[in-house]
Enzyme design. Structure first.
Site, PDB file in Angstrom:
ATOM      1  N   LYS A 168     -11.978  -4.093  -3.551  1.00 35.99           N
ATOM      2  CA  LYS A 168     -13.000  -3.055  -3.523  1.00 35.99           C
ATOM      3  C   LYS A 168     -12.404  -1.662  -3.666  1.00 35.99           C
ATOM      4  O   LYS A 168     -13.117  -0.713  -3.923  1.00 35.99           O
ATOM      5  CB  LYS A 168     -13.869  -3.151  -2.271  1.00 35.99           C
ATOM      6  CG  LYS A 168     -13.196  -2.843  -0.955  1.00 35.99           C
ATOM      7  CD  LYS A 168     -14.243  -2.675   0.144  1.00 35.99           C
ATOM      8  CE  LYS A 168     -14.080  -3.602   1.324  1.00 35.99           C
ATOM      9  NZ  LYS A 168     -12.831  -3.483   2.065  1.00 35.99           N
TER      10      LYS A 168
ATOM     11  N   LYS B 218       0.832  -1.217   0.000  1.00 33.84           N
ATOM     12  CA  LYS B 218       0.000   0.000   0.000  1.00 33.84           C
ATOM     13  C   LYS B 218       0.858   1.255   0.000  1.00 33.84           C
ATOM     14  O   LYS B 218       0.479   2.263  -0.576  1.00 33.84           O
ATOM     15  CB  LYS B 218      -0.943   0.002   1.202  1.00 33.84           C
ATOM     16  CG  LYS B 218      -1.987  -1.096   1.082  1.00 33.84           C
ATOM     17  CD  LYS B 218      -3.323  -0.705   1.608  1.00 33.84           C
ATOM     18  CE  LYS B 218      -4.342  -1.693   1.107  1.00 33.84           C
ATOM     19  NZ  LYS B 218      -5.539  -1.777   1.859  1.00 33.84           N
TER      20      LYS B 218
ATOM     21  N   LYS C 177      -5.558  -9.567  -7.256  1.00 34.40           N
ATOM     22  CA  LYS C 177      -6.796  -9.953  -6.542  1.00 34.40           C
ATOM     23  C   LYS C 177      -7.932  -8.973  -6.835  1.00 34.40           C
ATOM     24  O   LYS C 177      -7.691  -7.800  -7.131  1.00 34.40           O
ATOM     25  CB  LYS C 177      -6.544 -10.087  -5.034  1.00 34.40           C
ATOM     26  CG  LYS C 177      -6.313  -8.790  -4.316  1.00 34.40           C
ATOM     27  CD  LYS C 177      -6.375  -8.967  -2.798  1.00 34.40           C
ATOM     28  CE  LYS C 177      -6.249  -7.594  -2.148  1.00 34.40           C
ATOM     29  NZ  LYS C 177      -6.431  -7.531  -0.731  1.00 34.40           N
TER      30      LYS C 177
END
Ligand code: TYM
Length: 319
Positions: free
Chosen positions: A197, A111, A194
């Site tokens: 969302k 991230k 993956k």
């Protein structure tokens, strides 16, 4: 009775992958445990999110949990920030860690790379300490999650064990419970990453639980496959087809072997139609219930308040 807990961050619209990784297993087992499920809204604030959007997402997830079958007569359904013991214990957990070990966490490294230069990263850095608190606070031993959360649960065990060794036996240590099928649902357009969302709103590779059913159908029909033309499960060499097989298995409660057998003579187009029909039917059933729950915000807020009151009894005692 053992305790089970899981949570979802309200940072975007819930995906089919969130349902499969985090919610499905929980719903199936909710009566076998002392069960708690929550909305990880403080985790959702580790990067910037519009306040109105997060408020809306919190109610969406509450209604989605209900639509997926959470029984509030049995399970405490609550919002993390309503039980501030999570923050309190998270803070104490941070004292048990070194900067080095937190900076080696896979999710933090990934991230951080995607953050802009001036964006704040401290929340992401201490994310695992809050997540450990979420679990240890309730002595939860079972944590249903997708494979991407495995390292966080392992760290929670480490932190809990470390604390127990220093201060005496305080916390029960948790185990993750990862679904046999669909532990890592992949993006339909790029099955090497993956399904997430946090993906862009118009991402064609992510199935949102609240997407219009016809959009979901189109996304499945456009899914990336391979040139072999045969339907069978082989995650390494046929990630696109294997991902579609996982989806149809999950929504139809089928095993991979059963699917391999049933679809072996299908061409890709007919197989995709079959996947789309079944996934859309499944999601439509959840959506119908979702919109019923979502239309009554007062009731949803009451559910969260009652859930927090229940959760706080354990949390405050443990803290
Ligand atoms: P979050 O909000 O990213 O995801 C919610 C759940 O969905 C699972 N998941 C997936 N499963 C299969 N395939 C995928 N592509 C996929 N993407 C997401 C996740 O594994 C998760 O189970 N840190 C957590 C929230 C959290 C939590 C907790 C969970 C905070 N505290 C304590 C359990 C216990 C998270 O970000 O999940």
């Amino acid at each position: 009775m053992k305790t089970m807990i899981t949570g979802v961050r309200p940072t975007g619209s819930i995906t089919l992958a969130n349902y499969i990784g985090g919610i499905k297993g929980f719903v199936e087992q909710q009566y076998n445990y002392n069960s708690l499920i929550f909305i990880a809204d403080i985790h959702g604030l580790t990067t910037y999110i519009d306040p109105q959007e997060i408020r809306n997402n919190i109610l969406d997830i509450t209604a989605m949990y209900m639509a997926c079958g959470i029984d509030i007569n049995n399970t405490a359904l609550f919002m993390q920030s309503d039980v501030l013991e999570h923050c309190n214990l998270g803070f104490l957990m941070a004292f048990q860690c070194s900067v080095g070990e937190l900076s080696r966490m896979t999710q933090f490294k990934a991230k951080k790379q995607s953050l802009g230069k001036n964006e704040k990263d401290m929340g992401l850095f201490i994310y695992p300490t809050l997540m450990a608190a979420d679990i240890l606070l309730y002595d939860a031993q079972i944590v249903p999650v997708g494979a991407d959360q495995r390292q966080h649960i392992e760290k929670t065990r480490d932190f809990g064990e470390r604390f127990n060794n220093i201060y005496g036996n305080t916390f029960k240590l948790p185990d993750y419970q990862i679904p046999k099928i669909g532990a890592r649902i992949m993006n339909l357009q790029d099955p090497s990453i993956k399904m997430s969302k946090s993906a862009l709103k118009d991402d064609k590779g992510t199935i949102l639980m609240l997407d219009d059913i016809e959009i979901t159908r189109k996304k499945i029909m456009a899914a990336c496959t391979d040139s072999e033309g045969k339907v069978y499960y082989d995650e390494e060499n046929k990630p696109g087809i294997s991902n579609l097989i996982s989806l149809i298995c999950v929504v139809n409660n089928m095993t991979i072997e059963e699917a391999n057998k049933k679809y072996k003579d299908y061409n890709y187009k007919d197989f995709k139609i079959e996947v789309a029909d079944n996934v859309c039917k499944f999601i439509k059933g959840i959506q119908d219930k979702f919109y019923q729950y979502r239309s009554d915000e007062i009731r949803l807020k009451e559910i969260l308040t009652a859930g927090a009151n229940k959760a706080r009894i354990y949390a405050s005692k443990k803290l």
